[in-house]
Design an enzyme around this catalytic site. Structure first.
Site, mmCIF file in Angstrom:
data_model
loop_
_atom_site.group_PDB
_atom_site.id
_atom_site.type_symbol
_atom_site.label_atom_id
_atom_site.label_comp_id
_atom_site.label_asym_id
_atom_site.label_seq_id
_atom_site.Cartn_x
_atom_site.Cartn_y
_atom_site.Cartn_z
ATOM 1 N N SER A 265 43.838 36.954 41.841
ATOM 2 C CA SER A 265 44.562 36.642 40.604
ATOM 3 C C SER A 265 46.012 37.082 40.713
ATOM 4 O O SER A 265 46.340 37.990 41.484
ATOM 5 C CB SER A 265 43.928 37.384 39.419
ATOM 6 O OG SER A 265 44.771 37.323 38.283
ATOM 7 N N SER B 81 46.985 38.825 38.684
ATOM 8 C CA SER B 81 46.767 40.201 38.221
ATOM 9 C C SER B 81 46.500 41.176 39.360
ATOM 10 O O SER B 81 46.355 42.375 39.130
ATOM 11 C CB SER B 81 45.602 40.232 37.226
ATOM 12 O OG SER B 81 45.953 39.478 36.083
ATOM 13 N N TYR C 108 40.393 45.593 35.061
ATOM 14 C CA TYR C 108 40.289 44.264 35.681
ATOM 15 C C TYR C 108 41.293 44.085 36.822
ATOM 16 O O TYR C 108 40.921 43.652 37.910
ATOM 17 C CB TYR C 108 40.528 43.210 34.594
ATOM 18 C CG TYR C 108 40.728 41.809 35.068
ATOM 19 C CD1 TYR C 108 42.003 41.266 35.204
ATOM 20 C CD2 TYR C 108 39.640 41.007 35.380
ATOM 21 C CE1 TYR C 108 42.195 39.963 35.641
ATOM 22 C CE2 TYR C 108 39.830 39.690 35.812
ATOM 23 C CZ TYR C 108 41.108 39.189 35.931
ATOM 24 O OH TYR C 108 41.304 37.887 36.358
ATOM 25 N N LYS D 171 40.989 42.712 40.995
ATOM 26 C CA LYS D 171 41.615 41.522 41.577
ATOM 27 C C LYS D 171 42.526 41.909 42.748
ATOM 28 O O LYS D 171 42.640 41.192 43.737
ATOM 29 C CB LYS D 171 42.380 40.756 40.506
ATOM 30 C CG LYS D 171 41.451 40.058 39.514
ATOM 31 C CD LYS D 171 40.464 39.130 40.236
ATOM 32 C CE LYS D 171 39.583 38.350 39.304
ATOM 33 N NZ LYS D 171 38.689 37.405 40.022
ATOM 34 N N ASN E 177 39.071 33.841 29.215
ATOM 35 C CA ASN E 177 40.173 34.251 28.313
ATOM 36 C C ASN E 177 40.234 33.430 27.038
ATOM 37 O O ASN E 177 41.245 33.481 26.322
ATOM 38 C CB ASN E 177 41.511 34.163 29.052
ATOM 39 C CG ASN E 177 41.756 32.797 29.676
ATOM 40 O OD1 ASN E 177 41.170 31.805 29.255
ATOM 41 N ND2 ASN E 177 42.598 32.765 30.689
#
Ligand code: RM4
Length: 254
Positions: A144, A146, A157, A161, A195
């Site tokens: 991601s 992220s 989270y 990632k 999301n």
């Protein structure tokens, strides 16, 4: 184009979102596809039906990627059905948004077990099968944006990632001698079930959209092409790499 002609492709979290879109594109590109999923039998069956309508074989197997046995079972059943594994897409993931200071242990631990431990179990099982087969293979993990930037409500989270991205780098080194390539994609803000609630807030959605030079949030289909590319022989000299698929969000400071 049939970039995956005759390939046997396995995808985790393949009944919806990025996994589901990738499963369909892999079939369009000539592959037989097995999907792992956790929740919706109906959604998984829809993917199977769509793949079979494209003239390819399809298989849907339920299982929690956080359980190491799921990885062994998924690969074994796909090999029994298809005869082997050529491409593995580690996609399954969750992001239960939550503040940092009162993050419940069980929320943090579940997120790590699904997103990072699950990816590790699955990639390891697929790699062992590919080594056993000989002839190499391709592994693509869904990391991601992220992995590179943070989120106030994603402290549990974003490390997972980043871990998935790093796992692909190390697996690329460990598996290169076997002709197995390992790469990751880094989606930006892609509208999926992960999301939907978070982006139901109009202010949050506007703020996320405003950061994206291409002017829109991503769709799962936007990831299918980059994943198929990294899985295909067009990327035969690409391993240990990561590909941002974010509409330009990461680079957009001002
Ligand atoms: C992505 C990115 C998106 C978020 C999803 C859940 O990595 O952070 O903005 O909507 O996760």
């Amino acid at each position: 184009m049939t970039l995956l002609a005759g390939k046997r492709v396995l995808i985790t979290g393949g009944s919806t979102g990025i996994g589901g879109a990738t499963a369909l594109e892999a079939a369009r590109q000539g592959a037989d596809v097995a999907i792992n999923y956790l929740h919706s039998d109906a959604a998984a069956q829809e993917v199977v039906t769509a793949i079979e309508a494209l003239g390819r074989k399809a298989l849907a197997l339920p299982g929690d990627v956080a359980d190491p046995a799921t990885a062994r079972d998924f690969v074994a059943q796909a090999v029994e059905a298809f005869g082997g594994v050529d491409v593995f897409v580690s996609n399954a993931g969750i992001c239960p948004f939550h503040a940092f200071l009162d993050m419940p242990v069980e929320v943090m631990e579940r997120t790590f077990r699904v997103n990072l431990h699950g990816a590790y179990h699955m990639v390891q099982a697929a790699a062992n099968q590919m080594v056993k087969q000989g002839g190499g293979g391709a592994i693509v993990a869904v990391s991601s944006i992220s992995a590179l930037v943070g989120g106030e409500f994603q402290t549990h989270y974003t490390p997972t990632k980043a871990g998935v991205h790093s796992l692909m780098q190390s697996a690329a080194i460990a598996l290169g001698r076997h002709g197995i390539r390992c790469n990751s994609v880094m989606p930006g803000t892609i509208l999926t079930e992960i999301n939907r609630d978070d982006l139901a807030d109009p202010e949050k959605r506007h703020r996320m959209e405003a950061r994206i030079p291409l002017g829109r949030l991503g769709q799962p289909e936007d990831l299918a092409g980059p994943i198929v590319f990294l899985a295909s022989d067009m990327a035969h000299y690409v391993t240990g790499a990561s590909l941002l698929v974010d509409g330009g969000a990461f680079v957009n400071l001002q």
